[in-house]
Design a protein around this motif. Sequence first.
Motif, PDB file in Angstrom:
ATOM      1  N   GLU A 120     -33.079  12.797 -11.511  1.00  0.00           N
ATOM      2  CA  GLU A 120     -33.195  13.115 -12.170  1.00  0.00           C
ATOM      3  C   GLU A 120     -34.519  13.187 -12.211  1.00  0.00           C
ATOM      4  O   GLU A 120     -35.625  13.998 -13.166  1.00  0.00           O
ATOM      5  CB  GLU A 120     -32.684  13.750 -13.956  1.00  0.00           C
ATOM      6  N   LYS A 121     -34.983  12.033 -12.560  1.00  0.00           N
ATOM      7  CA  LYS A 121     -36.361  11.949 -12.831  1.00  0.00           C
ATOM      8  C   LYS A 121     -37.460  11.987 -12.026  1.00  0.00           C
ATOM      9  O   LYS A 121     -38.583  11.877 -12.249  1.00  0.00           O
ATOM     10  CB  LYS A 121     -36.311  10.246 -13.261  1.00  0.00           C
ATOM     11  N   ALA A 122     -37.183  12.454 -10.817  1.00  0.00           N
ATOM     12  CA  ALA A 122     -38.373  13.003  -9.752  1.00  0.00           C
ATOM     13  C   ALA A 122     -37.923  13.735  -8.503  1.00  0.00           C
ATOM     14  O   ALA A 122     -38.408  14.964  -8.440  1.00  0.00           O
ATOM     15  CB  ALA A 122     -37.853  11.169  -8.200  1.00  0.00           C
ATOM     16  N   VAL A 123     -36.340  13.828  -8.215  1.00  0.00           N
ATOM     17  CA  VAL A 123     -35.896  14.757  -7.327  1.00  0.00           C
ATOM     18  C   VAL A 123     -35.250  16.511  -7.431  1.00  0.00           C
ATOM     19  O   VAL A 123     -36.262  17.260  -7.472  1.00  0.00           O
ATOM     20  CB  VAL A 123     -34.926  14.230  -5.861  1.00  0.00           C
ATOM     21  N   ARG A 124     -34.693  16.715  -8.398  1.00  0.00           N
ATOM     22  CA  ARG A 124     -34.401  17.779  -9.123  1.00  0.00           C
ATOM     23  C   ARG A 124     -34.328  16.964 -10.926  1.00  0.00           C
ATOM     24  O   ARG A 124     -33.226  16.406 -11.182  1.00  0.00           O
ATOM     25  CB  ARG A 124     -32.789  17.341  -8.729  1.00  0.00           C
ATOM     26  N   PRO A 125     -34.420  17.967 -11.599  1.00  0.00           N
ATOM     27  CA  PRO A 125     -34.193  17.651 -13.025  1.00  0.00           C
ATOM     28  C   PRO A 125     -33.218  17.609 -13.612  1.00  0.00           C
ATOM     29  O   PRO A 125     -33.484  17.619 -14.541  1.00  0.00           O
ATOM     30  CB  PRO A 125     -35.819  18.221 -13.344  1.00  0.00           C
ATOM     31  N   ASP A 126     -32.710  18.833 -13.090  1.00  0.00           N
ATOM     32  CA  ASP A 126     -31.142  19.080 -13.308  1.00  0.00           C
ATOM     33  C   ASP A 126     -30.248  18.850 -12.193  1.00  0.00           C
ATOM     34  O   ASP A 126     -29.898  19.579 -11.375  1.00  0.00           O
ATOM     35  CB  ASP A 126     -31.174  20.756 -13.336  1.00  0.00           C
ATOM     36  N   MET A 127     -29.467  17.539 -12.882  1.00  0.00           N
ATOM     37  CA  MET A 127     -28.689  17.590 -11.737  1.00  0.00           C
ATOM     38  C   MET A 127     -27.256  17.952 -11.338  1.00  0.00           C
ATOM     39  O   MET A 127     -26.067  18.357 -10.377  1.00  0.00           O
ATOM     40  CB  MET A 127     -28.048  15.370 -11.892  1.00  0.00           C
ATOM     41  N   LEU A 128     -27.885  18.733 -12.892  1.00  0.00           N
ATOM     42  CA  LEU A 128     -25.723  20.271 -12.233  1.00  0.00           C
ATOM     43  C   LEU A 128     -26.095  20.921 -11.565  1.00  0.00           C
ATOM     44  O   LEU A 128     -25.400  21.455 -11.072  1.00  0.00           O
ATOM     45  CB  LEU A 128     -25.901  20.378 -14.112  1.00  0.00           C
ATOM     46  N   PHE A 129     -26.874  21.936 -11.943  1.00  0.00           N
ATOM     47  CA  PHE A 129     -27.659  23.430 -10.936  1.00  0.00           C
ATOM     48  C   PHE A 129     -28.844  23.286 -10.445  1.00  0.00           C
ATOM     49  O   PHE A 129     -29.433  24.055 -10.286  1.00  0.00           O
ATOM     50  CB  PHE A 129     -27.519  24.246 -12.397  1.00  0.00           C
ATOM     51  N   CYS A 130     -29.227  22.491 -10.133  1.00  0.00           N
ATOM     52  CA  CYS A 130     -30.464  21.917  -9.207  1.00  0.00           C
ATOM     53  C   CYS A 130     -31.721  22.540  -9.646  1.00  0.00           C
ATOM     54  O   CYS A 130     -32.650  22.659  -9.580  1.00  0.00           O
ATOM     55  CB  CYS A 130     -30.172  22.515  -8.274  1.00  0.00           C
ATOM     56  N   GLY A 131     -31.609  22.836 -10.484  1.00  0.00           N
ATOM     57  CA  GLY A 131     -32.515  23.487 -11.508  1.00  0.00           C
ATOM     58  C   GLY A 131     -32.476  25.419 -11.918  1.00  0.00           C
ATOM     59  O   GLY A 131     -33.660  26.126 -11.658  1.00  0.00           O
ATOM     60  N   ALA A 132     -30.882  25.890 -10.763  1.00  0.00           N
ATOM     61  CA  ALA A 132     -31.664  27.141 -10.361  1.00  0.00           C
ATOM     62  C   ALA A 132     -31.487  28.432 -11.819  1.00  0.00           C
ATOM     63  O   ALA A 132     -30.688  28.222 -12.289  1.00  0.00           O
ATOM     64  CB  ALA A 132     -30.205  27.690  -9.264  1.00  0.00           C
ATOM     65  N   PRO A 133     -32.195  29.026 -12.314  1.00  0.00           N
ATOM     66  CA  PRO A 133     -32.697  30.195 -13.111  1.00  0.00           C
ATOM     67  C   PRO A 133     -31.314  31.546 -12.686  1.00  0.00           C
ATOM     68  O   PRO A 133     -31.399  31.961 -13.705  1.00  0.00           O
ATOM     69  CB  PRO A 133     -33.787  30.033 -12.689  1.00  0.00           C
ATOM     70  N   ARG A 134     -31.217  31.253 -11.515  1.00  0.00           N
ATOM     71  CA  ARG A 134     -30.020  31.429 -10.897  1.00  0.00           C
ATOM     72  C   ARG A 134     -28.680  32.238 -10.111  1.00  0.00           C
ATOM     73  O   ARG A 134     -29.279  30.786  -9.529  1.00  0.00           O
ATOM     74  CB  ARG A 134     -30.679  34.082 -11.047  1.00  0.00           C
ATOM     75  N   ILE A 135     -27.640  31.921 -10.617  1.00  0.00           N
ATOM     76  CA  ILE A 135     -26.225  31.716  -9.864  1.00  0.00           C
ATOM     77  C   ILE A 135     -25.482  33.084  -9.225  1.00  0.00           C
ATOM     78  O   ILE A 135     -25.861  34.336 -10.038  1.00  0.00           O
ATOM     79  CB  ILE A 135     -25.691  30.670 -10.332  1.00  0.00           C
ATOM     80  N   LEU A 136     -25.291  32.647  -7.891  1.00  0.00           N
ATOM     81  CA  LEU A 136     -23.494  33.499  -7.717  1.00  0.00           C
ATOM     82  C   LEU A 136     -22.590  32.745  -7.014  1.00  0.00           C
ATOM     83  O   LEU A 136     -23.019  32.062  -5.869  1.00  0.00           O
ATOM     84  CB  LEU A 136     -25.235  34.568  -5.975  1.00  0.00           C
ATOM     85  N   ILE A 137     -21.608  33.301  -7.327  1.00  0.00           N
ATOM     86  CA  ILE A 137     -20.475  32.822  -7.062  1.00  0.00           C
ATOM     87  C   ILE A 137     -19.512  33.805  -5.770  1.00  0.00           C
ATOM     88  O   ILE A 137     -19.049  34.565  -6.935  1.00  0.00           O
ATOM     89  CB  ILE A 137     -19.518  32.350  -8.576  1.00  0.00           C
ATOM     90  N   PRO A 138     -19.385  33.591  -4.819  1.00  0.00           N
ATOM     91  CA  PRO A 138     -18.454  34.092  -4.177  1.00  0.00           C
ATOM     92  C   PRO A 138     -17.486  33.999  -4.198  1.00  0.00           C
ATOM     93  O   PRO A 138     -17.050  32.574  -3.803  1.00  0.00           O
ATOM     94  CB  PRO A 138     -19.579  34.511  -2.540  1.00  0.00           C
ATOM     95  N   HIS A 139     -16.482  35.040  -3.803  1.00  0.00           N
ATOM     96  CA  HIS A 139     -14.669  34.265  -3.941  1.00  0.00           C
ATOM     97  C   HIS A 139     -14.295  35.208  -3.676  1.00  0.00           C
ATOM     98  O   HIS A 139     -14.411  36.785  -3.466  1.00  0.00           O
ATOM     99  CB  HIS A 139     -14.529  33.716  -5.865  1.00  0.00           C
ATOM    100  N   ALA A 140     -13.058  34.595  -3.197  1.00  0.00           N
ATOM    101  CA  ALA A 140     -11.832  35.149  -2.870  1.00  0.00           C
ATOM    102  C   ALA A 140     -10.555  35.173  -2.894  1.00  0.00           C
ATOM    103  O   ALA A 140     -10.045  34.371  -2.974  1.00  0.00           O
ATOM    104  CB  ALA A 140     -12.339  36.717  -1.088  1.00  0.00           C
ATOM    105  N   PRO A 141      -9.641  36.735  -3.376  1.00  0.00           N
ATOM    106  CA  PRO A 141      -8.050  36.097  -2.910  1.00  0.00           C
ATOM    107  C   PRO A 141      -7.553  35.339  -1.953  1.00  0.00           C
ATOM    108  O   PRO A 141      -7.762  35.617  -1.101  1.00  0.00           O
ATOM    109  CB  PRO A 141      -7.310  37.802  -3.462  1.00  0.00           C
ATOM    110  N   ASP A 178     -26.589   7.340 -10.346  1.00  0.00           N
ATOM    111  CA  ASP A 178     -27.256   7.754  -9.192  1.00  0.00           C
ATOM    112  C   ASP A 178     -28.028   8.763  -9.531  1.00  0.00           C
ATOM    113  O   ASP A 178     -29.108   9.317  -9.566  1.00  0.00           O
ATOM    114  CB  ASP A 178     -27.002   7.767  -7.547  1.00  0.00           C
ATOM    115  N   LEU A 179     -26.816  10.098  -9.945  1.00  0.00           N
ATOM    116  CA  LEU A 179     -27.710  11.453  -9.690  1.00  0.00           C
ATOM    117  C   LEU A 179     -28.190  11.833 -10.798  1.00  0.00           C
ATOM    118  O   LEU A 179     -29.316  12.436 -11.177  1.00  0.00           O
ATOM    119  CB  LEU A 179     -26.605  12.062 -10.001  1.00  0.00           C
ATOM    120  N   LYS A 180     -28.069  10.687 -12.323  1.00  0.00           N
ATOM    121  CA  LYS A 180     -28.951  10.943 -13.736  1.00  0.00           C
ATOM    122  C   LYS A 180     -30.393  10.520 -13.118  1.00  0.00           C
ATOM    123  O   LYS A 180     -31.168  10.647 -13.791  1.00  0.00           O
ATOM    124  CB  LYS A 180     -28.301  10.253 -14.771  1.00  0.00           C
ATOM    125  N   ARG A 181     -29.954   9.049 -12.371  1.00  0.00           N
ATOM    126  CA  ARG A 181     -31.921   8.376 -11.663  1.00  0.00           C
ATOM    127  C   ARG A 181     -32.200   9.651 -11.361  1.00  0.00           C
ATOM    128  O   ARG A 181     -33.799   9.626 -11.423  1.00  0.00           O
ATOM    129  CB  ARG A 181     -31.409   7.150 -11.056  1.00  0.00           C
TER     130      ARG A 181
END
Length: 296
Positions: free
Chosen positions: A175-196, A170-173
């Motif tokens: 990609e043909k319409a809703v989001r071309p990149d099913m993994l990172f939603c096409g985001a050109p930048r990412i931020l990952i907050p994390h804490a100990p 379903d995710l791969k399908r």
Amino acid sequence: MNRAQLIVSDACIGCGRCINVCPGGILHMGADGKPCIQDFDEFGWNGCWQCQHCLAVCPKAAVSVLGRRPEDSMPMPDPTTAEPVMDALVAGRRSCRRYLHRDVPRETIDEMLELLANAPNGGNKQLVEYTLVDSAETMDRLRALARAEMERLADEGIYPEGYDEQSYGDLKRWEKAVRPDMLFCGAPRILIPHAPLGHGEPVQDVIIAGTYFEPLCASRGLGAVMMTFPLDVLALMPDVRAPLGLPEDHYVGMIAGFGYPQIPYARTTQRRIDEGRIHRLSPAWSNLPIALPGRS
């Protein structure tokens, strides 16, 4: 002994507001009618929380603390103008899954990261760390490596937690319409907050940091998307995850993708919370026979 540098100017009127808002309880009124700060052993719970509330509440801009001066603070917005803007940002928020190939200025990203220091966190311990991928080349490399490994694993019948062959298809399908990149939603930048883990409130702090980041993006014309699927995917490929440098003893709750949206919203949505999802405390509760302290 530690001492948070507290400077009180002659403009002080001795109103005591700074004393009343100090969460560490280390301020008191001196003999001269001006606030004083007591010695303490450590910054944190048993001393200065480094919250700067004393600086922020002073009506005369008379209090400086930790090297911060009131004249360098931003003024508080007028609620009559701030309310409609905030309402529109909240009602207009959405998960952005299509982005322009346009760089986000470094100064804009740095500005937003600096403001995240104001996001609520347990005991104001400021333990949230941020892993940032702000290079298009690095992001494209990460996307390609993860995608190739994800496809290889799928060929072996190995899928991220909570997914199977059908849901992966379903995710791969999509990609043909809703989001071309099913993994990172096409985001050109990412931020990952994390804490100990084991310190403060890592789960709540990380989630709140990500939540605050989204309206900061929206107010600057950026789209954002909060993603957990990539975390499940990267958990299956330690060699791809390793370069991100996420400590194993840190809580990671989401990956925030961001950039300039390819399809901007022209107006807000009109979602509503069903009345059945709102649970109000019954007025009858006040009549319950509970003995309150100091009352018979």
